[in-house]
Design an enzyme around this catalytic site. Sequence first.
Site, short mmCIF file in Angstrom:
data_model
loop_
_atom_site.label_atom_id
_atom_site.label_comp_id
_atom_site.label_asym_id
_atom_site.label_seq_id
_atom_site.Cartn_x
_atom_site.Cartn_y
_atom_site.Cartn_z
N SER A 246 0.18 11.64 -8.61
CA SER A 246 0.17 10.81 -7.41
C SER A 246 0.52 9.38 -7.77
O SER A 246 0.42 8.97 -8.93
CB SER A 246 -1.23 10.82 -6.80
OG SER A 246 -2.09 10.05 -7.61
N LYS A 247 0.94 8.67 -6.75
CA LYS A 247 1.33 7.28 -6.97
C LYS A 247 0.13 6.45 -7.45
O LYS A 247 0.27 5.58 -8.29
CB LYS A 247 1.88 6.70 -5.68
CG LYS A 247 2.66 5.43 -5.90
CD LYS A 247 3.59 5.19 -4.75
CE LYS A 247 4.50 4.02 -4.99
NZ LYS A 247 5.55 3.93 -3.99
N ARG A 248 -1.02 6.78 -6.89
CA ARG A 248 -2.21 6.01 -7.24
C ARG A 248 -2.51 6.12 -8.74
O ARG A 248 -2.80 5.14 -9.40
CB ARG A 248 -3.39 6.50 -6.41
CG ARG A 248 -4.54 5.55 -6.34
CD ARG A 248 -5.44 5.87 -5.16
NE ARG A 248 -5.56 7.32 -4.91
CZ ARG A 248 -6.43 8.12 -5.53
NH1 ARG A 248 -7.26 7.64 -6.42
NH2 ARG A 248 -6.47 9.40 -5.24
N GLY A 251 1.70 5.90 -10.60
CA GLY A 251 2.66 4.84 -10.26
C GLY A 251 3.98 5.40 -9.75
O GLY A 251 4.08 6.55 -9.33
#
Length: 499
Positions: A246-248, A251
């Site tokens: 995930s982006k969280r 990145g």
Amino acid sequence: MSEVIVRFPPSPTGYLHIGGARTAIFNWLFARKHKGKFILRIEDTDAERSTKESIQGIIDGLTWLGIDWDEGPYFQSEFAQEHKEVAHKLLQEGKAYRCFCTREELESKRKQALKEKRDIKYDGTCRNLSPEEIASKEAQGLPYVVRFKVPERQGKIGYDDKVLGRIEKDYSEIEDFVIMRSNGKPLYLLCNVVDDIRDRITHIIRGQDHMSNTIRQILLYEALGATPPVFAHMPLTLDLQKRKISKRTHGEVVSVQWYREMGFIPWALVNFLVLLGWNPGTDQEIFSRDELIQAFSLERINKSNSIFNYRKGDPKFFTDPKAININAHYLRTMPIEEIAQMIKEDFIKEGLWNEAYEGDKKQWFLSTLDLIRSRFHTLKDFARQGRAYFADDFEIEPKALKKNVLKRPELKELLPELSLSLEKVEPWNLETTEDAVRKFAEERALKAGIIINGMRAILTGQLKGPGIFDVMVAIGKERVIKRLKNTPELFESAEKKDS
Ligand code: GLU
């Protein structure tokens, strides 16, 4: 098989995730293989979280990847009325019912059930309310949700998942699930089915994270008198620590846009993403578009989760090394004219573009790109590591400068001397430049390697690269001589820095 119709229905609440892109690619491949249809449907029912930018990002991302759709984009929100009507139809037909239980009541029942180690599913309190009871509650203005009435049957309901095989669930384990909220808005679970029926979807290829919905959705198909499509649930993509990517947590590396910015070739990313979850049954890793369409099948989608091998913080492994290798493969083997097209924008941005590269310098431009690409990994490397071929304002890699120039003080005078002999070289080609350099070294009883390594650093700014005589020809006589003449200044400015 009748016509295959598949869909990619992203919720536009963020960037296009590589996991989402992979879902789109699998659906697209399946449609192309069976000469069917691929529909893009934007599931924007969640008005608060859906954004215009995200919709644009999804469309741009798919377009960049070369994933084309045959219908759409449709927007789920445009069918809100139909979703409501279907919920009401299920109510009227007695296939769903109004549930007046309050949140507090449900919560306390759940807690009680947990305490007694009983099943926590909804106990059916409102399932059999009489018409009078319902009328009276409605008259009091009590809010209600609409629940689907799971048929009272013995045994199991199931489906044959194309990836996972038979999946079943006991009827007794399925609770009467909510299909419409008390604010009159149908739940996603229902909207999704209504849309898939309208779009005549024959195969649903989606992530295993949606499996919790599938059995309930099959019940909805049945209640709506429609045949459920074939389901194929794909493995999830996890990181080395087995977390969902995930982006969280990870990145930018999970967004398609980022690969574009990093200089990926779109098809290389497609090729990589396909292998992240599917295998051809052979060692083949590089697939052209046609080969992939030919080879693709739902049965060869992996059952177990895929591992995205990414080590955050290591610049060499700015994404999964396999993705980098596949990209490098395409970069080094694609027709050079296509590479030239793909780097143009970056060259303009970096101040390296010259109109003549599409005119009388085209041949030179293409052969230079071809010469330097063999060590490159991304399209960005042409303007970065290859800058010295196209401009005079480039930096010499500190390691190359130190090791191959500064540690050889004799070069300070030798290279300008060499430049004097090179001035006489005519014509300027592979043989004549090689002869001149070798002769120069011999006359002074020097190892040619020392001169060549020093020249490479000074001419290209790099520690490694193509053969030096190819480099000399590509860079051209005038620039070579100018750069070699400049050698003393490199020593002087290094001395200044040190003092
Ligand atoms: N809108 C859902 C998502 O983005 C798609 C669910 C489905 O494929 O049925 O995850």
